[in-house]
Motif scaffolding. Structure first.
Motif, PDB file in Angstrom:
ATOM      1  N   LEU A 139       0.822  -1.208   0.000  1.00 48.71           N
ATOM      2  CA  LEU A 139       0.000   0.000   0.000  1.00 48.71           C
ATOM      3  C   LEU A 139       0.859   1.261   0.000  1.00 48.71           C
ATOM      4  CD1 LEU A 139      -2.989  -0.866   2.383  1.00 48.71           C
ATOM      5  CD2 LEU A 139      -3.079  -0.359  -0.070  1.00 48.71           C
ATOM      6  N   ARG A 140       1.942   1.260   0.769  1.00 44.06           N
ATOM      7  CA  ARG A 140       2.830   2.428   0.773  1.00 44.06           C
ATOM      8  C   ARG A 140       3.413   2.665  -0.618  1.00 44.06           C
ATOM      9  NH1 ARG A 140       4.125   0.787   6.125  1.00 44.06           N
ATOM     10  NH2 ARG A 140       5.731  -0.660   5.367  1.00 44.06           N
ATOM     11  N   PHE A 142       2.107   1.649  -3.498  1.00 42.61           N
ATOM     12  CA  PHE A 142       1.028   2.071  -4.387  1.00 42.61           C
ATOM     13  C   PHE A 142       0.709   3.552  -4.193  1.00 42.61           C
ATOM     14  CE2 PHE A 142      -1.191  -2.268  -5.263  1.00 42.61           C
ATOM     15  CZ  PHE A 142      -0.091  -2.644  -6.018  1.00 42.61           C
ATOM     16  N   ASN A 143       0.763   4.017  -2.961  1.00 44.07           N
ATOM     17  CA  ASN A 143       0.519   5.441  -2.715  1.00 44.07           C
ATOM     18  C   ASN A 143       1.577   6.314  -3.378  1.00 44.07           C
ATOM     19  OD1 ASN A 143      -1.894   6.018  -1.117  1.00 44.07           O
ATOM     20  ND2 ASN A 143      -0.979   4.706   0.437  1.00 44.07           N
ATOM     21  N   VAL A 144       2.821   5.836  -3.373  1.00 45.23           N
ATOM     22  CA  VAL A 144       3.891   6.568  -4.063  1.00 45.23           C
ATOM     23  C   VAL A 144       3.591   6.627  -5.563  1.00 45.23           C
ATOM     24  CG1 VAL A 144       6.339   6.515  -4.708  1.00 45.23           C
ATOM     25  CG2 VAL A 144       5.652   6.016  -2.354  1.00 45.23           C
ATOM     26  N   ARG A 146       0.648   6.359  -6.969  1.00 44.21           N
ATOM     27  CA  ARG A 146      -0.543   7.172  -7.182  1.00 44.21           C
ATOM     28  C   ARG A 146      -0.199   8.663  -7.210  1.00 44.21           C
ATOM     29  NH1 ARG A 146      -5.131   7.092  -9.728  1.00 44.21           N
ATOM     30  NH2 ARG A 146      -3.729   8.595 -10.702  1.00 44.21           N
ATOM     31  N   ARG A 147       0.741   9.083  -6.373  1.00 47.04           N
ATOM     32  CA  ARG A 147       1.118  10.502  -6.299  1.00 47.04           C
ATOM     33  C   ARG A 147       1.930  10.950  -7.514  1.00 47.04           C
ATOM     34  NH1 ARG A 147       1.839   9.257  -0.690  1.00 47.04           N
ATOM     35  NH2 ARG A 147       4.084   8.934  -1.008  1.00 47.04           N
ATOM     36  N   ARG A 151      -4.708  12.481 -10.208  1.00 50.64           N
ATOM     37  CA  ARG A 151      -5.723  11.548  -9.711  1.00 50.64           C
ATOM     38  C   ARG A 151      -6.830  11.288 -10.735  1.00 50.64           C
ATOM     39  NH1 ARG A 151      -5.252  10.008  -4.617  1.00 50.64           N
ATOM     40  NH2 ARG A 151      -7.390   9.251  -4.588  1.00 50.64           N
ATOM     41  N   LYS A 169      -7.597  -4.791   2.115  1.00 46.68           N
ATOM     42  CA  LYS A 169      -7.262  -3.370   2.248  1.00 46.68           C
ATOM     43  C   LYS A 169      -6.643  -2.833   0.957  1.00 46.68           C
ATOM     44  CE  LYS A 169      -6.714  -3.131   7.272  1.00 46.68           C
ATOM     45  NZ  LYS A 169      -5.804  -2.789   8.395  1.00 46.68           N
ATOM     46  N   TRP A 173      -8.368   0.062  -1.236  1.00 43.65           N
ATOM     47  CA  TRP A 173      -7.596   1.250  -1.619  1.00 43.65           C
ATOM     48  C   TRP A 173      -7.699   1.502  -3.115  1.00 43.65           C
ATOM     49  CZ3 TRP A 173      -3.686   1.841  -5.099  1.00 43.65           C
ATOM     50  CH2 TRP A 173      -2.999   3.071  -5.072  1.00 43.65           C
ATOM     51  N   GLU A 176     -10.914   3.159  -4.093  1.00 43.47           N
ATOM     52  CA  GLU A 176     -11.005   4.539  -3.620  1.00 43.47           C
ATOM     53  C   GLU A 176     -10.065   5.493  -4.364  1.00 43.47           C
ATOM     54  OE1 GLU A 176     -10.096   4.178   0.480  1.00 43.47           O
ATOM     55  OE2 GLU A 176     -11.932   3.073   0.990  1.00 43.47           O
ATOM     56  N   ASN A 177      -9.105   4.941  -5.092  1.00 44.10           N
ATOM     57  CA  ASN A 177      -8.068   5.794  -5.676  1.00 44.10           C
ATOM     58  C   ASN A 177      -7.964   5.683  -7.195  1.00 44.10           C
ATOM     59  OD1 ASN A 177      -6.232   7.062  -3.346  1.00 44.10           O
ATOM     60  ND2 ASN A 177      -6.934   5.042  -2.677  1.00 44.10           N
TER      61      ASN A 177
END
Length: 239
Positions: A139-140, A142-144, A146-147, A151, A169, A173, A176-177
């Protein structure tokens, strides 16, 4: 093989067997060349048992061939485990003076993993070092990813069936993203284009190395990724 306890033949053994059969050994290479037989490594292969193999395969191939206009196609996978140990390799040295690496019997520094991503359109590789590859680590990462992109752009992430990828989870995520998780068929991770990039990474960063700290290994990997992204046209792929 002819009643002999070999799994394969060396030229010397072929020569000996040929002489016993009264075949001129000097033409062995000619015979092999004419038959287009070369000395190769054996490889393993596992057929996919996925009942939806063709559906998933065609979906991934379509993303490669015709990337959606509303987003980006990203291939993701994990590389490792990476331990602090001498890695045997090959190199150019003075005759009879090969590079010597220390021998290790204990490895008290643990392992790390590389979480990696390939942007299919630009052919750019990204990677982050991680102590583990649990769903929280995924998840961490994937967040990188995504940024990195607006979006409004949908991310189509191609990945294998590693259990943390299927964690509830992670899937929540994604919804939601504005991310679609596109899973390869079972036993068919070769459909993930990032796989062929790990061979060169292993060859040019790990082989012949002896890193003493994980931060040094991580820095070497990042340096290679930067070099590779600037020199994609001369990059050599190893399957």
């Amino acid at each position: 093989m002819l009643g002999l306890p070999f799994t394969h033949w060396s030229l010397a053994k072929l020569k000996e067997a040929a002489e016993k059969k009264k075949i001129v050994s000097s033409i062995i290479r000619v015979i092999l060349d004419e038959a287009k037989i070369t000395y190769q490594n054996t490889k393993t292969w596992k057929e996919s048992t996925d009942s939806e193999f063709e559906i998933k395969k065609k979906r991934i191939e379509a993303l490669y061939d015709c990337p959606p206009e509303d987003g980006r196609v990203i291939c993701v996978d994990e590389f490792g485990p990476l331990s602090l140990q001498p890695y045997r390799g090959k190199g150019w040295f003075q005759q009879r003076r090969p590079k010597r690496l220390r021998a290790t019997y204990t490895r008290p520094h643990g392992v790390k993993h590389l979480l990696a991503a390939l942007h299919v359109k630009t052919n750019q590789l990204y990677g982050h070092s991680s102590k583990s590859k649990k769903h929280a680590d995924i998840l961490r990462f994937f967040n990188v990813l995504r940024r990195r992109y607006h979006r409004s752009e949908r991310l189509y992430i191609i990945l294998d069936n590693f259990s943390p990828h299927h964690h509830h989870k992670v899937k929540a995520w994604a919804k939601e993203n504005n991310v679609e998780l596109v899973f390869t068929p079972t036993y068919a991770s070769w459909l993930n284009r990032i796989e062929c990039h790990f061979g060169p990474l292993r060859k040019f960063v790990l082989e012949g190395s002896d890193f003493r700290q994980h931060k040094d290994l991580a820095s070497a990997i990042q340096a290679y990724l930067r070099w590779r992204n600037k020199n994609k046209r001369i990059h050599i792929f190893y399957l």
